[in-house]
Design an enzyme around this catalytic site. Structure first.
Site, mmCIF file in Angstrom:
data_model
loop_
_atom_site.group_PDB
_atom_site.id
_atom_site.type_symbol
_atom_site.label_atom_id
_atom_site.label_comp_id
_atom_site.label_asym_id
_atom_site.label_seq_id
_atom_site.Cartn_x
_atom_site.Cartn_y
_atom_site.Cartn_z
ATOM 1 N N GLU A 7 0.784 -1.170 -0.075
ATOM 2 C CA GLU A 7 -0.152 0.082 -0.049
ATOM 3 C C GLU A 7 0.615 1.290 -0.128
ATOM 4 O O GLU A 7 0.484 2.181 -0.729
ATOM 5 C CB GLU A 7 -1.003 0.096 1.219
ATOM 6 C CG GLU A 7 -1.808 -1.035 1.433
ATOM 7 C CD GLU A 7 -1.578 -2.149 2.641
ATOM 8 O OE1 GLU A 7 -0.399 -2.265 2.428
ATOM 9 O OE2 GLU A 7 -2.435 -2.320 3.325
ATOM 10 N N ASP A 80 -1.373 -5.125 3.811
ATOM 11 C CA ASP A 80 -1.502 -5.527 5.346
ATOM 12 C C ASP A 80 -2.112 -6.572 5.759
ATOM 13 O O ASP A 80 -3.058 -7.155 5.087
ATOM 14 C CB ASP A 80 -2.166 -4.336 6.036
ATOM 15 C CG ASP A 80 -1.185 -2.987 5.941
ATOM 16 O OD1 ASP A 80 -0.022 -2.944 5.850
ATOM 17 O OD2 ASP A 80 -2.013 -1.739 6.155
ATOM 18 N N GLU A 84 -8.820 -4.912 5.680
ATOM 19 C CA GLU A 84 -8.549 -3.925 4.629
ATOM 20 C C GLU A 84 -7.524 -4.341 3.723
ATOM 21 O O GLU A 84 -7.479 -3.947 2.773
ATOM 22 C CB GLU A 84 -8.539 -2.412 5.567
ATOM 23 C CG GLU A 84 -9.430 -1.913 6.125
ATOM 24 C CD GLU A 84 -10.607 -1.565 5.176
ATOM 25 O OE1 GLU A 84 -10.619 -0.979 4.133
ATOM 26 O OE2 GLU A 84 -11.667 -2.041 5.458
ATOM 27 N N TYR A 303 2.785 -4.709 13.404
ATOM 28 C CA TYR A 303 1.692 -4.379 12.757
ATOM 29 C C TYR A 303 0.753 -3.592 13.863
ATOM 30 O O TYR A 303 0.703 -4.428 14.896
ATOM 31 C CB TYR A 303 0.916 -5.057 11.851
ATOM 32 C CG TYR A 303 -0.116 -4.625 11.007
ATOM 33 C CD1 TYR A 303 -0.011 -3.644 10.440
ATOM 34 C CD2 TYR A 303 -1.586 -5.080 11.174
ATOM 35 C CE1 TYR A 303 -0.978 -3.092 9.230
ATOM 36 C CE2 TYR A 303 -2.559 -4.473 10.231
ATOM 37 C CZ TYR A 303 -2.341 -3.690 9.400
ATOM 38 O OH TYR A 303 -3.282 -3.185 8.751
ATOM 39 N N ARG A 305 -2.854 -2.625 13.840
ATOM 40 C CA ARG A 305 -4.010 -2.771 13.867
ATOM 41 C C ARG A 305 -4.313 -4.204 14.222
ATOM 42 O O ARG A 305 -4.415 -5.084 13.202
ATOM 43 C CB ARG A 305 -4.686 -2.398 12.455
ATOM 44 C CG ARG A 305 -4.499 -1.106 12.410
ATOM 45 C CD ARG A 305 -5.374 -0.745 10.993
ATOM 46 N NE ARG A 305 -5.495 1.084 10.797
ATOM 47 C CZ ARG A 305 -4.497 1.501 10.180
ATOM 48 N NH1 ARG A 305 -3.558 0.770 9.573
ATOM 49 N NH2 ARG A 305 -4.519 2.653 9.983
#
Length: 961
Positions: A7, A80, A84, A303, A305
């Protein structure tokens, strides 16, 4: 060649270094497709078919990716490791399929929890296919949010002017804030008393004990509710004989908190660092994507999230080594600590947030980070290390004391706590949102039967307090408890509530605005089910079941739409009177509080028999009289008196300050739709003046009000023209004026006390171009000499294109935004020059503003505060933030889009060079008239340019009212 797609451009740059020359890494810059913001993007009539749109910038990037894929041997999707990220990979893959560039090329999906070389290389060795269940969960969530937002928001626009939007999660979060405010308003304080005896042991050591029982009955906190009862107990204790009845000491252990999840990181960063959730996630993203450490870009944290609380085995081993080295072997527990959480979605339960290398201590990396990044990294490192440390060992002591007064027996209790071994407390203690009294300190040695001496007895009065307003941290915690939304969405949800002006933050507490309460009341009245906590949590649970392949995502949408579309249809025939009647009933206690004297709180204070009620106007909602237009009384919703209480007069919204001695007219402070103002007298067009931000309504006096009503006033004469310089309050705030020249005064300056010298300085500075106007006189403006530099030569202040700056020879230092060029001293100028020379003042290598990251083409991207609002900067390109974006929530990807759009627009505007005209051989043509036409064209262009320049300068010369 292998094409890898991620991303973020920052992530792409780092990963490219790790993978080597056989790989080419491209960034999608987040989502490449989205639902167009128009009707029909999700079509329930065709089984929820979804229409996806690719914007211009994404189309260009996808074209570059497709071109590379066409020549590639393999495609690796490395977005990720969450829902999402899976969706972005799916979107990219769908676009590549549509472009027919894949053919028979293998497409692999890899995920990694940290951007380190070992994590990246290990992920490349374990590819998988796209998890279609996670994609389905994303599609269902996106469709639900669209259906709610694009069907409910228009209802609000039509039925509730001033309301901006509604959302599946945001409206429920807003309801939490509004309901808490209602609890506070309805709260009735309750009086209670406590009695404390200050005693001494036989060894003369002091301590205190509280009354907990009397005559065999237990006394709870609220049981003593009157002063007379408290005084009776106090009188008895004054003459009592005190003896130790029981001593009990119990060992206790306190275990450390688990490492951070997304939610707990946001909460703790808000408590300890004062960071909004959106800012926390922005900083964490930067730490995750990587920081340049001595020439090597390294991801500092895993990460960010995640709902998981467990740590990888190598992380636990690393933590134990650090604990032993930094704090000693006694702080290392015998067995490693393992944490578990009942994840709502096993496929999305990742490792907790932690440093990628726990041996990388905060003090080692602080010099590579900005202040906020360093503080957040320190918090994450500390929490992770503490989670693997030995438990704290405590000793809790309770002493029961008997107080005898004749035949009466009163019971008191003293408590204390001693830390025998600090364990993890040596490093970290979790913050609290609302601090409570800890158990007392260490108690002196006592034995059963010891007589005690009395120093004094205290009876203290208390009142119960309402529940506290939510902070951003406690609201996140409450939403997580209720299962509303997901941790990755909390930051954006809170940002929307603030951006929509549904809530405001005061002293870190969330307070609902009038429009927020109206929206909540409307939704509760007509869409109660869809702002229900259980309903929203059940939807989240359904999304989790979709990602676990337990239910079909289309069926979830069908079930939801069947009821929701009916609720929307029911509101089409709603009349304004029905809406108002419902809102008046729901908000009645808030809008019309009981005055306490038995009078009608809805009675109009202006006319004899009118009734006040909620009204809807062009600019939103307000309170008006039923006798309109004969009675024109109005006030704001939240105003129930001149001080925000029940009022000191019989006219809500009006506070009489006194009488003007010259005219005999009443001077009053009033609340209007656009804020507080003062008014002289009544009548058709009474004289009015707005309150500047420097004056709080509670501080306004009669003299100040008369001063405001007398504006504009003459404060000085211009030293050259001898024309008056006026001071007043206009459309853009307080200002001074000389002829057609206007200059705003400082935000902390008082327009009523502004002196002649200051007014002259402001006007002279404006006329000389030292005010930082972008379209001012620029370099042609005269300089102001500050004095001589210690090394020789003059130090001056000059006006530049981007504001005033200090100059010495070839060295220039821009003035800080809050510095005044008209009053800057030589010492301050020298300090700015010294900072610039050392690289700390925005010179070469220094970064001005808030650093977001690097542009794919190189160079820092920063967000800065400008004269006309916040903007992002990359080299010589500045791009103003679009509506809906704020410096606090702006991401690197959004900033890059703005920079690229601005650069693209500038290149389009650049005139193309015309090819030279071919010479005609031996023929006479009409081109001989070209010079005349060219001259005419030049004149027209010059005229147009002059007109545009005049137009661009209008904001500088427009009067501020």
């Amino acid at each position: 060649m292998n094409v890898v797609i991620v991303e973020s451009p920052a992530k792409a740059k780092t990963i490219n270094k790790y993978l080597g020359k056989d790989y080419e890494v491209f960034a999608s810059f987040g989502h490449v497709r989205d639902l167009p913001p128009k009707d029909g993007s999700v079509d329930p009539d065709h089984d929820f078919a979804m229409l996806w749109d690719v914007d211009t910038k994404s189309a260009k990037r996808l074209a570059d990716i497709a071109k590379a894929v066409k020549e590639a041997d393999r495609v690796i999707l490395a977005t990720d490791p969450d829902r999402e990220g899976e969706a972005i990979s799916w979107h990219v893959l769908e676009v590549l399929k549509a472009k027919k560039v894949l053919k028979d090329k293998p497409v692999e999906r890899v995920v990694f929890n940290a951007i380190t070389q070992s994590a990246i290389l290990d992920a490349m060795r374990h590819p998988r296919a796209i998890d279609i269940d996670l994609v389905d969960a994303y599609l269902a969530r996106r469709a639900l949010d669209y259906l709610v937002g694009f069907n409910l928001s228009p209802v609000l626009w039509r039925k509730l002017p001033g309301a901006r939007s509604a959302g599946r999660v945001q409206s429920v979060a807003l309801r939490l804030v509004c309901e808490r405010e209602l609890e506070i308003e309805r709260f009735v304080p309750r009086e209670y008393w406590s009695l404390t005896a200050f005693l001494r042991t036989p060894a003369d050591q002091p301590f205190s004990a509280k009354l907990v029982g009397a005559d065999g009955k237990k006394i709870n906190r609220l049981d003593i509710g009157a002063g007379a009862e408290a005084e009776a107990f106090k009188a008895a204790l004054e003459t009592a004989k005190f003896t130790v009845a029981k001593v009990e000491a119990k060992p206790a252990r306190r275990n450390p908190a688990p490492p951070f999840t997304t939610s707990t990181l946001q909460q703790e960063a808000a408590r300890k660092l004062g960071l909004a959730p959106a800012r926390t996630m922005q900083l964490a993203q930067r730490l995750y994507e990587g920081i340049d450490l001595d020439g090597e870009t390294v991801g500092l944290i895993t990460y960010m999230r995640t709902d998981g609380v467990d740590l990888a085995p190598e992380a636990i081993t690393g933590a134990r080594k650090v604990i032993a080295a930094e704090y000693g072997d006694k702080y290392v527990p015998q067995a490693p600590r393992r944490y578990q959480v009942k994840a709502k979605n096993a496929q999305e339960a990742h490792e907790a947030i932690r440093p990628t290398d726990l041996a990388r201590l905060p003090k080692h990396v602080a010099r590579f980070l900005d202040a906020e990044q360093a503080r957040l990294y320190d918090l994450i490192w500390t929490r992770t290390i503490a989670s693997q440390m030995e438990s704290a060992e405590l000793e809790r002591t309770t002493v029961d004391i008997l107080a005898e007064v004749g035949a009466r027996r009163l019971d008191l209790r003293a408590t204390g706590q001693v830390v025998r071994f600090d364990g993890f407390l040596k490093l970290y203690q979790e913050g609290r949102d609302d601090e409570e009294d800890e158990e007392g300190g260490r108690l002196p040695a006592m034995q059963v039967g010891d007589p005690l001496k009395k120093d004094r007895i205290e009876a203290s009065q208390h009142f119960t307090e309402p529940p506290p307003r939510f902070t951003e941290a406690t609201l996140v915690k409450r939403m997580e408890e209720l299962g509303i939304g997901r941790p990755s969405t909390y930051a954006s949800t809170l940002a929307v509530l603030k951006d929509r002006e549904y809530v405001r933050i005061d002293k870190k507490r969330l307070i609902p605005e009038d429009k927020g309460r109206l929206v909540t009341a409307f939704l509760e009245s007509f869409f109660g089910r869809y702002v229900g906590y259980d309903f929203t949590a059940d939807l989240e649970s359904s999304l989790d079941k979709i990602s676990n392949h337990e239910i079909d995502w289309k069926q979830v949408l069908r079930d939801f739409w069947a009821d929701f579309s009916g609720a929307i249809a029911d509101t089409k025939d709603l009349r304004t009177t029905q809406v108002l009647d419902s809102l008046n009933e729901v908000l009645g206690p808030y809008i019309f509080p009981d005055k306490g004297d038995g009078s009608n709180p809805r009675a109009c204070p202006s006319c004899a028999n009118g009734q006040l009620s909620l009204k809807l106007g062009k600019f939103g909602s307000f309170i008006g009289c039923s006798n309109y237009p004969e009675c024109k009384f109005t006030r704001t919703l939240s105003d129930t008196g001149p001080e925000g209480g029940n009022g000191e007069t019989d006219r809500p919204g009006v506070k009489v300050l006194g009488v003007d001695a010259e005219t005999g007219e009443e001077i009053s402070l009033r609340d209007g739709r656009f804020g507080a103002y003062v008014q002289r007298g009544e009548g058709e067009k009474p004289k009015r003046a707005s309150l500047p931000k420097t004056i709080a309504p509670a501080d306004l006096t009669l003299d100040m009000a008369l001063g405001l009503l007398s504006l504009p006033r003459e404060v000085a004469r211009h030293p050259e023209t001898h024309e008056p310089i006026l001071a007043g309050i206009g459309r853009f705030g307080p200002y001074v004026q000389h002829g057609k020249t206007y200059a705003n005064i400082g935000k902390d300056e008082d327009i009523l006390t502004l002196g002649a010298n200051r007014a002259i300085d402001l006007i002279i500075a404006k006329e000389s171009g030292l005010t930082g106007r972008r379209f001012g006189k620029g370099e042609s403006a005269p300089a102001r000499v500050l004095g001589d530099h210690p090394e020789g030569g003059q130090v001056t202040i000059k006006a530049g294109r981007f504001g005033p700056y200090v100059n010495y020879g070839k060295l220039n230092a821009t003035l800080p935004k809050d510095a005044d060029p008209t009053t800057l001293t030589l010492e301050e100028g020298l300090a700015l020059l010294a900072a610039k020379a050392s690289g700390q003042g925005g010179g070469k290598g220094a970064v001005q503003g808030q650093l977001l990251g690097e542009h794919p083409s190189g160079g820092p991207i920063t967000v800065r505060e400008g004269r006309f609002g916040p903007y992002v900067n990359h080299g010589k390109v500045n791009a103003t933030l679009k509506s809906g974006l704020s410096p606090e929530t702006l991401t690197l990807e959004e900033a890059i889009r703005l920079i690229d759009e601005k650069a693209g627009a500038a290149s389009k505007k650049a005139p193309a060079k015309k090819a030279p005209a071919k010479k005609a051989s031996g023929k006479t043509t009409t081109t001989e008239k070209a010079p005349a036409k060219k001259a005419a064209s030049k004149a027209a262009t010059a005229k147009t340019t002059k007109a545009k320049a005049a137009k661009s300068s209008e904001p500088d010369e427009e009067p501020p009212f």
